[in-house]
Structure formats: C-alpha cells, structure tokens
Write an enzyme that holds these catalytic residues in place. Structure first.
Site, short mmCIF file in Angstrom:
data_model
loop_
_atom_site.label_atom_id
_atom_site.label_comp_id
_atom_site.label_asym_id
_atom_site.label_seq_id
_atom_site.Cartn_x
_atom_site.Cartn_y
_atom_site.Cartn_z
N ASP A 1 -9.07 -32.20 -53.05
CA ASP A 1 -7.85 -31.77 -53.74
C ASP A 1 -8.12 -30.36 -54.27
O ASP A 1 -8.96 -30.17 -55.15
CB ASP A 1 -7.55 -32.75 -54.88
CG ASP A 1 -6.31 -32.36 -55.66
OD1 ASP A 1 -5.83 -31.20 -55.53
OD2 ASP A 1 -5.82 -33.21 -56.41
N SER B 1 4.03 -16.56 -48.23
CA SER B 1 5.31 -17.03 -47.68
C SER B 1 6.29 -15.87 -47.68
O SER B 1 6.11 -14.91 -48.44
CB SER B 1 5.84 -18.15 -48.59
OG SER B 1 7.19 -18.45 -48.31
N TYR C 1 8.27 -22.28 -56.44
CA TYR C 1 7.56 -21.98 -55.19
C TYR C 1 7.43 -20.46 -55.01
O TYR C 1 6.36 -19.94 -54.68
CB TYR C 1 8.33 -22.60 -54.01
CG TYR C 1 7.67 -22.43 -52.67
CD1 TYR C 1 6.58 -23.22 -52.29
CD2 TYR C 1 8.14 -21.48 -51.76
CE1 TYR C 1 5.99 -23.07 -51.04
CE2 TYR C 1 7.54 -21.32 -50.51
CZ TYR C 1 6.47 -22.12 -50.16
OH TYR C 1 5.87 -21.96 -48.93
N LYS D 1 3.96 -18.21 -54.90
CA LYS D 1 3.57 -17.40 -53.73
C LYS D 1 3.48 -15.92 -54.09
O LYS D 1 2.62 -15.21 -53.54
CB LYS D 1 4.54 -17.66 -52.57
CG LYS D 1 4.47 -19.09 -52.02
CD LYS D 1 3.10 -19.40 -51.40
CE LYS D 1 3.09 -20.72 -50.66
NZ LYS D 1 1.82 -21.00 -49.97
P1 NDP Z 1 2.57 -29.04 -44.33
O1 NDP Z 1 3.36 -29.77 -45.37
O2 NDP Z 1 2.74 -29.41 -42.90
O3 NDP Z 1 1.02 -29.09 -44.69
C1 NDP Z 1 0.59 -28.84 -46.00
C2 NDP Z 1 -0.89 -29.06 -46.05
O4 NDP Z 1 -1.35 -28.82 -47.41
C3 NDP Z 1 -1.29 -30.51 -45.70
O5 NDP Z 1 -2.47 -30.45 -44.94
C4 NDP Z 1 -1.58 -31.11 -47.06
O6 NDP Z 1 -2.54 -32.14 -47.02
C5 NDP Z 1 -2.17 -29.93 -47.78
N1 NDP Z 1 -2.19 -30.11 -49.23
C6 NDP Z 1 -1.15 -30.31 -50.05
N2 NDP Z 1 -1.60 -30.47 -51.32
C7 NDP Z 1 -2.94 -30.36 -51.29
C8 NDP Z 1 -3.97 -30.43 -52.25
N3 NDP Z 1 -3.71 -30.64 -53.55
N4 NDP Z 1 -5.26 -30.28 -51.85
C9 NDP Z 1 -5.56 -30.08 -50.54
N5 NDP Z 1 -4.63 -30.00 -49.57
C10 NDP Z 1 -3.33 -30.14 -49.95
O7 NDP Z 1 2.91 -27.49 -44.57
P2 NDP Z 1 2.89 -26.22 -43.61
O8 NDP Z 1 1.86 -26.38 -42.57
O9 NDP Z 1 4.27 -25.91 -43.26
O10 NDP Z 1 2.43 -25.11 -44.68
C11 NDP Z 1 1.13 -24.57 -44.74
C12 NDP Z 1 1.17 -23.36 -45.68
O11 NDP Z 1 2.11 -22.41 -45.18
C13 NDP Z 1 1.62 -23.71 -47.09
O12 NDP Z 1 0.89 -22.92 -48.02
C14 NDP Z 1 3.09 -23.29 -47.10
O13 NDP Z 1 3.53 -22.98 -48.40
C15 NDP Z 1 3.05 -22.08 -46.19
N6 NDP Z 1 4.33 -21.73 -45.58
C16 NDP Z 1 4.96 -22.57 -44.68
C17 NDP Z 1 6.15 -22.18 -44.09
C18 NDP Z 1 6.88 -23.02 -43.10
O14 NDP Z 1 7.98 -22.63 -42.65
N7 NDP Z 1 6.35 -24.16 -42.68
C19 NDP Z 1 6.78 -20.91 -44.42
C20 NDP Z 1 6.03 -20.10 -45.37
C21 NDP Z 1 4.85 -20.51 -45.91
P3 NDP Z 1 -2.13 -33.70 -46.88
O15 NDP Z 1 -1.51 -33.85 -45.51
O16 NDP Z 1 -3.45 -34.38 -47.01
O17 NDP Z 1 -1.16 -33.98 -47.99
#
Ligand code: NDP
Length: 260
Positions: free
Chosen positions: A62, A142, A155, A159
């Site tokens: 985490d 982001s 959010y 960011k």
């Molecule tokens: P997902 O929701 O698909 O994945 C998020 C990931 O973050 C998961 O692996 C999740 O793990 C992990 N996570 C969440 N909380 C924690 C924590 N406390 N400790 C460790 N891991 C954690 O998101 P995306 O792949 O879409 O996003 C990835 C990044 O890109 C993020 O920072 C997001 O803000 C950013 N982003 C995404 C965009 C989009 O359009 N998708 C646009 C702009 C930015 P678990 O599965 O174990 O919960």
C-alpha cells in the site's frame, strides 16, 4: 531493443491498466521488474509477465504506508539489486459534487496519488544515492495536472501536487545523476476510465454507458483514446539513455487533447 538489460524497475499499481502496460514494456526490453499493488492478484500479474518471458516479481504494497513502501524497495534490493527506475503510477479517483465530496475521499486521494508518489520517490532516491548509479523517477500525473475538471477537485489537486513534487525533487537530485519527470496521460482505456465514464456520465446527465468516453474522444485531435502502451512508450524513453538531459519536465501523452 534491450535498453534495460540488468536494470531494475519498480512500477506501483503495476498489476493492471497503465501500470501493467509499463511493466510489460520494461520486461520486454530486458529489465528486472517489480510490480506493486494492494491486491494479492499482483502476483498473478507478475506470473503473466514471466510467462511472456520477463523477469518479474509481484509485491503487495500500500503506497500510502511508509513502512510498506520501504519494505517494497528492500524486497527489490534482495531480489534484483538496487532500483534504477521507479515509476509512481498507483492512483485512485472518485467523482462528487463539492457538497458531497467527503473528507475521507479527499484524504484517500491525496494519500495514494500524492503522498504515495512522495514515499516511493523518497525510498528510491535513498537507494539510488547509495548505489551511486544514478536513476530515473517517473511520476504519473494526469491531464488534470494541467487543468482541473468538474467534480474532481481532490483528484486535480492531488495531480497538480505530483507536478510540484516532480519539479522540486528534480532540482534536489540532479547532482546525483537522478532525473525526475512527470507524465500526463489523457483518456486511456482502463478500469479507471470505465468508472469515469459511468459516474461522470450519470452526473453530467446526458450520457449513457460509453457515451461520455466517445464524446471526449471526439475532442482529441487524433480521434482515438489512448492505450496503456502509448504511456509506456513515453516512460521507456524517459528512462532510457536518450533522455539523459531531461529532468523536471511534465509531458502530456494524450493525442493532442491538451497543448499546454
Ligand atoms: P487503474 O484503476 O486501472 O489502476 C490503478 C492501479 O493503482 C491499480 O494497480 C491499483 O491496485 C493501484 N493502487 C490503487 N491504490 C493503491 C495503493 N494504495 N497502493 C498501491 N497501489 C494502489 O488505473 P489506471 O491504470 O487508469 O491509472 C494509472 C495511473 O494513471 C493513475 O495514477 C491514474 O491517476 C493515472 N491516469 C489515468 C488516466 C486514464 O485515463 N486511465 C488518465 C490520467 C491519469 P489494485 O488493483 O491492487 O487496487
């Protein structure tokens, strides 16, 4: 290309979405990759990387917990040696009108997106300085680090914070041969975007399933949503020798959606 042979890479939130695509890219270019997330499925994702020929481990961590983050980098040290590249990708989003935005959601979003990036950068920098090999930090921000969108002030704040963290650290650690950059994905197809499409779409009132995504994609000059691999390609460049002289930058990867 085998640009990252013998390099150790950490990707937080690497079990799915953008993080998994980043891990896949580094593994395919010869890196030893540690992916970290909170769910036990992280080990299954690491097994998939290994099945694809990569050298990968999964670690439950985490990123809001400083002791867990230190233990993650200790585990990486034991298994692969000191970290060379750390990608702070773990992130969460919730969507709410200001009157309904809870203190809990504010704190949780800041804790994962901003404090989590800080804790991982801190542990990675400690080890990069000790190894004397320099290193690369890439923080996932982001489009909302460029311009806040409706119903997501927490959010956007988290960011924008990632960009401030990036610039400040870049100035502090440049002398150690460590670069620190931020990347701003636009609209990328992942579980997070599915949530955005559903909840934002309902709140904005005119969109059925898939319609908000489609309407936003129309505004992208390239007329397509991004894939995790689009983000991964930029990160691999920033981690490569070609980016030796680039630090403190924030770079959009969004098909031209935001041009500032
Ligand atoms: P997902 O929701 O698909 O994945 C998020 C990931 O973050 C998961 O692996 C999740 O793990 C992990 N996570 C969440 N909380 C924690 C924590 N406390 N400790 C460790 N891991 C954690 O998101 P995306 O792949 O879409 O996003 C990835 C990044 O890109 C993020 O920072 C997001 O803000 C950013 N982003 C995404 C965009 C989009 O359009 N998708 C646009 C702009 C930015 P678990 O599965 O174990 O919960």
């Amino acid at each position: 290309m085998n640009r990252f042979a013998d390099r150790t890479v950490v990707v937080t939130g690497g079990n799915k979405g953008i993080g998994y695509a980043i891990a896949q890219r580094f593994a395919s270019e010869g890196a030893q990759v540690a992916i970290a997330s909170i769910e036990p499925q992280v080990e299954e994702a690491a097994a998939m990387l290994r099945d694809g020929g990569g050298d990968a481990i999964g670690v439950i961590c985490d990123v809001t917990d400083g002791e867990a983050v230190a233990a993650l980098y200790d585990r990486v040290d034991e298994r692969f040696g000191p970290v060379d590249v750390s990608v702070q990708n773990a992130g969460i989003i919730t969507i709410a009108r200001i009157e309904d935005l809870s203190e809990r959601d504010w704190d949780a979003t800041m804790a994962v997106n901003t404090k989590g990036a800080f804790l991982c950068c801190q542990e990675a920098i400690r080890r990069m300085r000790t190894s004397g090999r320099g290193g690369r930090l890439v923080n996932i921000a982001s489009g909302q680090a460029r311009e806040g969108f409706i119903y997501t002030p927490h959010y956007a704040a988290s960011k924008f914070g990632v960009v401030g963290l990036t610039q400040s650290l870049a100035k502090e650690v440049a002398i150690d041969g460590i670069t620190v950059n931020a990347v701003c994905p636009g609209i990328i197809r992942t579980d997070m975007w599915d949530y955005n499409d559903r909840v934002w779409g309902e709140m904005l009132g005119e969109y059925g399933p898939g319609e908000l995504m489609a309407s936003w994609v129309k505004n992208i000059p390239m007329k397509r949503a991004g894939e995790g691999s689009d983000v991964a390609a930029l990160i691999a460049f920033l981690a490569s020798a070609d980016a030796d002289y680039i630090t403190g930058q924030t770079i959009n990867v969004d098909g031209g959606l935001i041009m500032s």
